[in-house]
Design a protein around this motif. Structure first.
Motif, short mmCIF file in Angstrom:
data_model
loop_
_atom_site.label_atom_id
_atom_site.label_comp_id
_atom_site.label_asym_id
_atom_site.label_seq_id
_atom_site.Cartn_x
_atom_site.Cartn_y
_atom_site.Cartn_z
N PHE A 45 16.23 32.35 34.38
CA PHE A 45 16.14 32.40 33.12
C PHE A 45 17.40 32.96 32.38
N VAL A 46 17.94 32.12 31.43
CA VAL A 46 19.10 32.52 30.86
C VAL A 46 18.81 32.86 29.53
N VAL A 47 19.30 34.06 28.91
CA VAL A 47 19.00 34.66 27.68
C VAL A 47 20.46 34.84 26.80
N LYS A 48 20.76 34.05 25.84
CA LYS A 48 22.06 34.19 25.16
C LYS A 48 21.88 34.41 23.66
N SER A 49 22.51 35.62 23.52
CA SER A 49 22.49 36.03 21.76
C SER A 49 23.53 35.37 21.09
N LYS A 50 23.05 34.88 20.13
CA LYS A 50 24.04 33.97 19.36
C LYS A 50 25.22 34.64 18.54
N SER A 51 24.71 35.98 18.07
CA SER A 51 25.67 36.85 17.22
C SER A 51 26.66 37.44 18.19
N THR A 52 25.98 38.01 19.31
CA THR A 52 27.16 39.00 20.17
C THR A 52 27.43 38.13 21.27
N LYS A 53 27.35 36.77 21.67
CA LYS A 53 27.46 35.94 22.56
C LYS A 53 27.19 36.55 23.92
N PHE B 280 18.24 33.90 19.65
CA PHE B 280 18.37 33.89 21.11
C PHE B 280 18.18 32.56 21.82
N GLU B 281 19.20 31.90 22.45
CA GLU B 281 18.96 30.70 23.10
C GLU B 281 18.33 30.96 24.48
N VAL B 282 17.16 30.41 24.91
CA VAL B 282 16.53 30.78 25.99
C VAL B 282 16.70 29.44 26.85
N ARG B 283 16.89 29.35 28.12
CA ARG B 283 17.08 28.25 29.10
C ARG B 283 16.42 28.85 30.35
N ILE B 284 15.55 27.92 30.84
CA ILE B 284 15.00 28.01 32.14
C ILE B 284 15.59 27.08 32.91
N THR B 285 16.18 27.15 34.09
CA THR B 285 16.89 26.05 34.90
C THR B 285 16.50 26.22 36.21
N ASP B 286 16.52 25.08 37.16
CA ASP B 286 16.29 25.13 38.69
C ASP B 286 17.58 25.33 39.16
N VAL B 287 17.55 25.36 40.74
CA VAL B 287 18.77 25.41 41.64
C VAL B 287 19.91 24.58 41.30
N ASN B 288 19.22 23.38 40.92
CA ASN B 288 20.44 22.32 40.50
C ASN B 288 21.09 22.53 39.01
N THR C 183 15.40 27.95 21.14
CA THR C 183 16.13 28.91 20.38
C THR C 183 14.84 29.75 19.71
N VAL C 184 15.04 30.99 19.83
CA VAL C 184 14.15 32.01 19.16
C VAL C 184 14.79 32.84 18.15
N LYS C 185 14.19 33.29 16.88
CA LYS C 185 14.85 34.15 16.06
C LYS C 185 13.73 35.33 15.91
N GLY C 186 14.42 36.47 15.77
CA GLY C 186 13.65 37.66 15.32
C GLY C 186 14.38 38.85 15.85
N ASN C 187 13.85 40.11 15.58
CA ASN C 187 14.15 41.41 16.23
C ASN C 187 13.11 41.86 17.34
N SER C 188 12.00 41.39 17.02
CA SER C 188 10.89 41.76 18.43
C SER C 188 10.11 40.68 18.46
N ILE C 189 10.74 40.12 19.73
CA ILE C 189 10.10 38.47 20.32
C ILE C 189 9.50 38.88 21.52
N SER C 190 8.09 38.14 21.47
CA SER C 190 7.42 38.13 22.85
C SER C 190 6.95 36.53 23.19
N LYS C 191 7.29 35.87 24.23
CA LYS C 191 7.13 34.57 24.62
C LYS C 191 6.50 34.39 25.93
#
Length: 133
Positions: free
Chosen positions: A103-111, A63-71, A79-87
């Motif tokens: 917060f934007v979370v994107k799966s690499k396999s399913t897009k 999974f790709e995790v991005r944290i963005t502001d208003v701009n 990028t985090v990898k696994g089947n049970s993740i807690s961050k």
């Protein structure tokens, strides 16, 4: 001929029952491959808010995790990898800027992309009670 006519309703009922059971099996398979994403607010450390991201998936995924502001400036990306993740994420932002965080979370396999926006509502509650003595 008469026996064939008597068996016709029984055959129709069996066909209907088999079609419903096949549809339920396909639905259960589709649901089990989906990832469950949860973002929760844990509180503050000093004046910085802390959030927890939990990702639960049946199969291991990246999974790709991005944290963005208003701009759309990227405050954090990983990028985090696994089947049970807690961050846990501690954000060094002002309380005024907190409502514009995403917060934007994107799966690499399913897009599949899921976006979460922080909504911060602050208000003062005054409760005045008049009692008869």
């Amino acid at each position: 001929m008469k026996t064939m006519i008597n068996k016709l309703p029984v055959l129709a009922i069996l066909m209907i029952l088999f079609s419903f059971s096949a549809a339920n099996t396909a639905t259960a398979t589709d649901i089990s491959n989906k990832a469950t994403n949860v973002i929760s607010y844990l509180g503050n450390i000093g004046s910085s808010p802390v959030f927890e991201l939990k990702l639960d998936n049946v199969i291991e995924d990246e999974f790709e995790v991005r944290i963005t502001d208003v701009n759309n400036h990227i405050l954090h990306s990983e990028t985090v990898k696994g089947n049970s993740i807690s961050k846990k994420y501690k954000l060094d932002v002002d309380s005024d800027d907190l409502k514009n965080i995403r917060f934007v979370v994107k799966s690499k396999s399913t897009k599949e992309v899921k976006t979460y926006q922080i909504i911060n509502n602050s208000y003062v509650v005054s409760n005045l009670v008049v009692a008869n003595l």
